[in-house]
Write a protein that holds these residues in place. Structure first.
Motif, PDB file in Angstrom:
ATOM      1  N   LYS A 130      -5.384   1.777  -5.920  1.00  0.00           N
ATOM      2  CA  LYS A 130      -4.164   1.146  -6.424  1.00  0.00           C
ATOM      3  C   LYS A 130      -4.036   1.277  -7.939  1.00  0.00           C
ATOM      4  CE  LYS A 130      -3.067  -2.932  -4.797  1.00  0.00           C
ATOM      5  NZ  LYS A 130      -3.075  -4.401  -4.603  1.00  0.00           N
ATOM      6  N   GLN A 131      -5.178   1.132  -8.639  1.00  0.00           N
ATOM      7  CA  GLN A 131      -5.098   1.142 -10.091  1.00  0.00           C
ATOM      8  C   GLN A 131      -4.757   2.513 -10.661  1.00  0.00           C
ATOM      9  OE1 GLN A 131      -7.435  -0.222  -8.314  1.00  0.00           O
ATOM     10  NE2 GLN A 131      -9.355   0.838  -8.554  1.00  0.00           N
ATOM     11  N   GLN A 132      -4.833   3.564  -9.839  1.00  0.00           N
ATOM     12  CA  GLN A 132      -4.478   4.898 -10.323  1.00  0.00           C
ATOM     13  C   GLN A 132      -2.962   5.066 -10.410  1.00  0.00           C
ATOM     14  OE1 GLN A 132      -5.967   8.166  -7.970  1.00  0.00           O
ATOM     15  NE2 GLN A 132      -6.179   9.441  -9.761  1.00  0.00           N
ATOM     16  N   VAL A 133      -2.219   4.250  -9.673  1.00  0.00           N
ATOM     17  CA  VAL A 133      -0.760   4.388  -9.684  1.00  0.00           C
ATOM     18  C   VAL A 133      -0.074   3.209 -10.354  1.00  0.00           C
ATOM     19  CG1 VAL A 133      -0.734   5.831  -7.628  1.00  0.00           C
ATOM     20  CG2 VAL A 133      -0.621   3.354  -7.368  1.00  0.00           C
ATOM     21  N   GLY A 134      -0.866   2.301 -10.938  1.00  0.00           N
ATOM     22  CA  GLY A 134      -0.280   1.175 -11.658  1.00  0.00           C
ATOM     23  C   GLY A 134      -0.005  -0.009 -10.750  1.00  0.00           C
ATOM     24  N   ASP A 135       0.723  -0.960 -11.297  1.00  0.00           N
ATOM     25  CA  ASP A 135       0.999  -2.201 -10.572  1.00  0.00           C
ATOM     26  C   ASP A 135       1.951  -1.915  -9.420  1.00  0.00           C
ATOM     27  OD1 ASP A 135       1.006  -4.874  -9.931  1.00  0.00           O
ATOM     28  OD2 ASP A 135       2.620  -5.349 -11.354  1.00  0.00           O
ATOM     29  N   VAL A 136       1.547  -2.255  -8.192  1.00  0.00           N
ATOM     30  CA  VAL A 136       2.366  -2.023  -7.010  1.00  0.00           C
ATOM     31  C   VAL A 136       2.739  -3.370  -6.402  1.00  0.00           C
ATOM     32  CG1 VAL A 136       2.455  -1.008  -4.707  1.00  0.00           C
ATOM     33  CG2 VAL A 136       1.249   0.191  -6.549  1.00  0.00           C
ATOM     34  N   GLN A 137       4.005  -3.721  -6.440  1.00  0.00           N
ATOM     35  CA  GLN A 137       4.505  -4.950  -5.826  1.00  0.00           C
ATOM     36  C   GLN A 137       5.037  -4.580  -4.437  1.00  0.00           C
ATOM     37  OE1 GLN A 137       4.127  -7.902  -7.268  1.00  0.00           O
ATOM     38  NE2 GLN A 137       3.259  -6.992  -9.138  1.00  0.00           N
ATOM     39  N   LYS A 138       4.190  -4.774  -3.435  1.00  0.00           N
ATOM     40  CA  LYS A 138       4.517  -4.298  -2.095  1.00  0.00           C
ATOM     41  C   LYS A 138       5.839  -4.856  -1.586  1.00  0.00           C
ATOM     42  CE  LYS A 138       1.135  -4.043   0.859  1.00  0.00           C
ATOM     43  NZ  LYS A 138       0.129  -4.364   1.913  1.00  0.00           N
ATOM     44  N   GLU A 139       6.065  -6.157  -1.884  1.00  0.00           N
ATOM     45  CA  GLU A 139       7.254  -6.801  -1.331  1.00  0.00           C
ATOM     46  C   GLU A 139       8.553  -6.218  -1.879  1.00  0.00           C
ATOM     47  OE1 GLU A 139       5.661  -9.170  -4.813  1.00  0.00           O
ATOM     48  OE2 GLU A 139       4.834  -8.250  -2.997  1.00  0.00           O
ATOM     49  N   THR A 140       8.529  -5.561  -3.002  1.00  0.00           N
ATOM     50  CA  THR A 140       9.758  -5.010  -3.594  1.00  0.00           C
ATOM     51  C   THR A 140       9.936  -3.515  -3.310  1.00  0.00           C
ATOM     52  OG1 THR A 140       8.677  -4.480  -5.704  1.00  0.00           O
ATOM     53  CG2 THR A 140       9.581  -6.710  -5.449  1.00  0.00           C
ATOM     54  N   LEU A 141       8.998  -2.905  -2.612  1.00  0.00           N
ATOM     55  CA  LEU A 141       9.069  -1.461  -2.380  1.00  0.00           C
ATOM     56  C   LEU A 141      10.105  -1.129  -1.308  1.00  0.00           C
ATOM     57  CD1 LEU A 141       5.275  -0.462  -2.335  1.00  0.00           C
ATOM     58  CD2 LEU A 141       6.925  -0.131  -4.176  1.00  0.00           C
ATOM     59  N   PRO A 142      10.751   0.040  -1.439  1.00  0.00           N
ATOM     60  CA  PRO A 142      11.681   0.466  -0.384  1.00  0.00           C
ATOM     61  C   PRO A 142      10.917   0.898   0.864  1.00  0.00           C
ATOM     62  CG  PRO A 142      11.448   2.183  -2.028  1.00  0.00           C
ATOM     63  CD  PRO A 142      10.703   0.993  -2.555  1.00  0.00           C
ATOM     64  N   GLY A 143      11.618   0.935   1.993  1.00  0.00           N
ATOM     65  CA  GLY A 143      11.018   1.374   3.243  1.00  0.00           C
ATOM     66  C   GLY A 143      11.161   2.868   3.437  1.00  0.00           C
ATOM     67  N   PRO A 144      10.680   3.391   4.583  1.00  0.00           N
ATOM     68  CA  PRO A 144      10.704   4.842   4.851  1.00  0.00           C
ATOM     69  C   PRO A 144      12.103   5.451   4.806  1.00  0.00           C
ATOM     70  CG  PRO A 144       9.292   3.689   6.413  1.00  0.00           C
ATOM     71  CD  PRO A 144      10.026   2.635   5.657  1.00  0.00           C
ATOM     72  N   GLU A 145      13.129   4.649   5.066  1.00  0.00           N
ATOM     73  CA  GLU A 145      14.497   5.182   5.058  1.00  0.00           C
ATOM     74  C   GLU A 145      14.888   5.754   3.692  1.00  0.00           C
ATOM     75  OE1 GLU A 145      14.582   0.889   3.870  1.00  0.00           O
ATOM     76  OE2 GLU A 145      13.659   2.019   5.521  1.00  0.00           O
ATOM     77  N   PHE A 146      14.223   5.244   2.617  1.00  0.00           N
ATOM     78  CA  PHE A 146      14.523   5.727   1.270  1.00  0.00           C
ATOM     79  C   PHE A 146      14.290   7.239   1.168  1.00  0.00           C
ATOM     80  CE2 PHE A 146      13.264   6.881  -3.021  1.00  0.00           C
ATOM     81  CZ  PHE A 146      14.203   6.240  -3.818  1.00  0.00           C
TER      82      PHE A 146
END
Length: 787
Positions: A331-347
């Motif tokens: 996770k730390q290689q890609v920075g802060d990841v806020q899972k709840e705000t991420l788009p779904g596969p449809e994106f």
């Protein structure tokens, strides 16, 4: 210009550790160098599908970090493979030669890890770069150092033999420098914002009209003219860039810490090849056909091609792509990841990327987080892995300078000053994080192993890469391992860093310089022995029995240096043999014999006990053979001085050094004015050992030889004023500071006769390092106390 994408051509799996460097001399040969201490040749057996045969070219004693290929020239119709690494020796070998056979040449001179190599296009010279802060030029065929490119204020990470008139270097001090092959400094180029790690020529076909490109820790590729004018920048990498090369089409290729190889057409990234690894250490292009080869942290060498006939079978290509998709991205290689705000596969089907290589995070249907990379050529998002919490991570992040890290360590370097901050993520290689920390804070590279081991220990080993252990008997001042002032020359505990800078003076333990590749030295002696025989030096040639004695001494010598020697007469016979070579071999062939001598003086009392037929010691033999009087061979002198330094490892050796002070001093005194870094370090090491001898229980205070100490103080004051290398200055200061403990008479003379305070001021101006400042403070305290 070709527009088709590169696809996997072959995946070559034989290395047992990170592949640090690659070369692609022609379409039928790939060369790789690895942390597994090997250099390997990969010969093309079948072109469709590509199939390679692997053979080991050389097998050393530690990491191999750089490799280059010298094109075929007169005398070497198949060219030459040139490699270097942590053991400081540059090996030159003909392709196809078995690793147990003699090398064509062993290039000695660097004092630290060799991290960069290049060969001029006409095959006339080799240029090398090292952590010792120098680059060196070696004439092909002559195999001696022709020039030292000086002036660097840090490790020389990149070298480029641009043409017959120009060499370019890239340094940890963020400066690019240009020299002639004769060593003349031309000018420097400033503009990089971080460590410069890679250089390459730019094709005349490139629209920027640049002459060369540079890249490094800031993730930016910069395009330059030779006059220093910057004519372009290429952005896209998300971390360190380690390697650059040019395709026959004029396109640039780069690789780095973000797991990718990137193809740059004009000023745009047109393809991103993600690897199932943490680092892609090296990339090289084949000038014959435009294929590329990569070396990565997953121990694999991979060849890629744009030509369908040279691409791997579809099953192999799919396996590679699947391995990228299946790779776990900390996770730390890609920075802060806020899972709840991420788009779904449809994106992925609704939005296009904005540029080649763009990475986005997607919340998958199963709740996991997937990483996807935009492919401009296919106009689609490609899966490049799943984001996971790193093993050993607590999940809690610490902010430092606006970024989140798993750890931010406090490192106390200097008393009375705030600690330095060392940010670290578990996805990083400890050695890369440490190197950046050292360079950012302008610390000596001698801290490298100690800080990296500290990281490894304090993160429960949940790191990538390897933590190197110091060899037994390594030099505590860091030329061969790490810096630990005041400690003995044994492996140090690695659980933590000192919380403050310890008091250095007086130095109480003897220093030695004992690291060596004995098998390589033996092979070189055997090679030179054949050469002497061919040249008609009959009296100097070793016979069969003597060669057997040479072979018989290697294992006992290794054991003795490691402290496990049980004792036999092999080393005694070895001393006799080595002294014969020193006495009878021509100066140009003496180097490996002198290297053995400096090891023997540390390993056995037999070296101190040696007596020639006329009753002379080995010191007398060195004097009569005029080893220390040949200014054209500073490496011979350096090894002889190291032999004197290593005498202090045995009681018998210390007695001989004490009794022979006047003779040794006469022999080495002229070396104080030599600009050779390694020689100055050897000399100051010798003076440190004499200082320890004169201030320990060997001499009761009322019997300490003040007259001899004054002689040394005179020399040291001069060395401290003139030396520019930080290690030489530091050892000179430690020797001088330790000698001040001989008594008040010496302290008064240091102030009033030898102007030691003036030398200290000069040292402060020359080398701005905390350790220098610390020991100078201790010396001034001693001088003030004598008033």
């Amino acid at each position: 210009m070709a527009t088709s994408n590169f696809k996997l051509s072959a995946c070559l799996e034989e290395h047992e550790d990170d592949v640090r460097a690659v070369a692609f001399p022609h379409e039928k040969l790939v060369i790789s160098a690895s942390r597994d201490a090997t250099v390997r040749e990969w010969k093309l057996l079948d072109p469709a599908p590509p199939r390679y045969d692997c053979s080991i070219t050389s097998h050393g004693s530690s990491f191999v970090n750089a490799v280059a290929f010298c094109p075929p020239i007169k005398g070497y119709p198949d060219g030459l493979i040139i490699s270097g690494g942590k053991d400081t020796i540059i090996q030159v070998r003909e392709p196809g030669r078995e690793p147990d056979k003699d090398a064509e040449a062993l290039l000695l001179g660097h004092a630290h890890n060799v991290c960069a190599l290049d060969v001029s296009q006409d095959g006339t010279y080799v240029v090398s770069g090292s952590w010792d802060g120098s680059a060196r030029v070696w004439k092909v065929g002559k195999w001696e150092c022709d020039a030292i490119l000086e002036g660097h204020q840090g490790s020389v990470w990149a070298v480029l033999a641009y043409d017959t008139e120009t060499i370019i270097t890239g340094c940890a001090d963020q400066i690019i420098r240009l020299y002639t092959p004769t060593g003349k400094f031309l000018h420097s180029i400033k503009g990089s914002t971080d460590v410069v790690r890679a250089l390459c020529r730019v094709s005349p076909k490139h629209p920027s009209e640049a002459d060369f490109a540079s890249a490094g820790n800031d993730g930016v590729i910069r395009l330059w003219r030779l006059n220093g004018k910057q004519v372009g920048e290429l952005h896209g990498h998300e971390s360190f860039i380690y390697s650059l090369t040019t395709l026959p089409t004029g396109e640039l290729v780069s690789s780095g810490e973000d797991r990718t190889v990137r193809i740059w057409s004009n000023n745009e990234c047109t393809q991103t090849i993600t690897h199932p690894a943490i680092s892609v250490w090296g990339v090289a292009a084949c000038s014959d056909n435009g294929d590329i080869v990569t070396g990565a942290s997953d121990k694999k060498v991979r060849v890629f091609s744009r030509v369908k006939e040279r691409q791997a079978a579809q099953e192999a290509v799919q396996t590679f792509e699947d391995s990228v998709k299946a790779s776990s991205i900390p996770k730390q290689q890609v920075g802060d990841v806020q899972k709840e705000t991420l788009p779904g596969p449809e994106f992925l089907h609704q939005k296009s990327g904005t540029k080649e290589g763009q990475v986005i995070m997607i919340k998958e249907d199963d709740g996991s987080v997937g990483a996807y990379q935009w492919s401009q050529s296919s106009q689609s998002w490609m899966s490049v892995g799943t984001v996971v919490d790193a093993v050993g991570s607590s999940g809690k992040k610490t902010d430092y300078l606006g970024k989140d890290y798993d750890y931010v360590f406090d490192v106390d370097i200097e008393d009375g000053k705030p600690p330095l901050k060392l940010p670290y993520n578990l996805s990083q290689n400890p050695y890369e994080a440490t190197t950046k920390f050292i360079q950012d804070n302008e610390l000596p590279m001698t801290y490298l192993d100690q800080v990296a081991n500290f990281i490894t220990s304090n993160t429960q080993g949940a790191t990538l890469g390897q933590s190197a252990q110091a060899p037994v008997g390594s030099d505590p001042y860091g030329t061969e391992s790490r810096y630990r002032p005041g400690e003995s020359t044994t492996s140090a505990p690695t659980s933590s860093l000192p919380t403050s800078r310890p008091k250095v003076l007086p130095q109480t333990s003897y220093l030695s310089i004992k690291t060596a590749n004995l098998r390589t030295i033996r092979k070189k002696i055997e090679e030179l022995n054949v050469q002497l025989d061919n040249e008609g030096h009959i009296d100097a040639v070793l016979n069969t029995a003597q060669l057997a004695d040479l072979e018989a001494m290697i294992t006992p010598l290794e054991q003795s240096l490691a402290g496990t020697y049980s004792g036999n007469n092999a080393l005694e016979r070895g001393v006799e043999l080595v002294m014969q070579m020193v006495a009878s071999w021509p100066a140009g062939q003496q180097l490996p014999a002198l290297d053995l001598l400096r090891l023997l003086t540390a390993a056995t009392s037999a070296a101190a006990a040696y007596r020639s037929s006329d009753g002379g010691t080995f010191i007398d033999v060195l004097e009569s053979s005029k080893v220390l009087e040949d200014p054209d061979r500073p490496n011979n002198i350096m090894l002889a001085v190291r032999a004197f330094s290593n005498l202090f490892e045995t009681p018998e050796g210390r007695t001989l050094a004490d009794e022979s002070f006047d003779k040794i001093h006469v022999l080495v005194k002229s070396s104080a004015n030599n600009a050779n870094r390694n020689l100055t370090i050897a000399l100051t090491t010798l003076y440190v050992n004499y200082a320890v001898l004169y201030t320990t229980s060997s001499y009761p205070s009322e019997q300490r030889p003040t007259d001899l100490a004054l002689t040394l103080m005179d020399d040291l004051s001069s060395i401290i004023r003139k030396a520019v290398d930080s290690e030489a200055v530091y050892r000179g200061l430690v020797a001088a500071g330790t000698l001040l403990h001989v008594g008040e008479e010496l302290q008064m003379a240091a102030k009033e006769i030898y102007d030691l305070d003036g030398a200290l001021k000069k040292a402060e101006q020359t080398v701005k390092e905390p350790r220098i400042k610390g020991v100078i403070g201790e010396i001034r305290g001693l001088l003030e106390g004598s008033e």
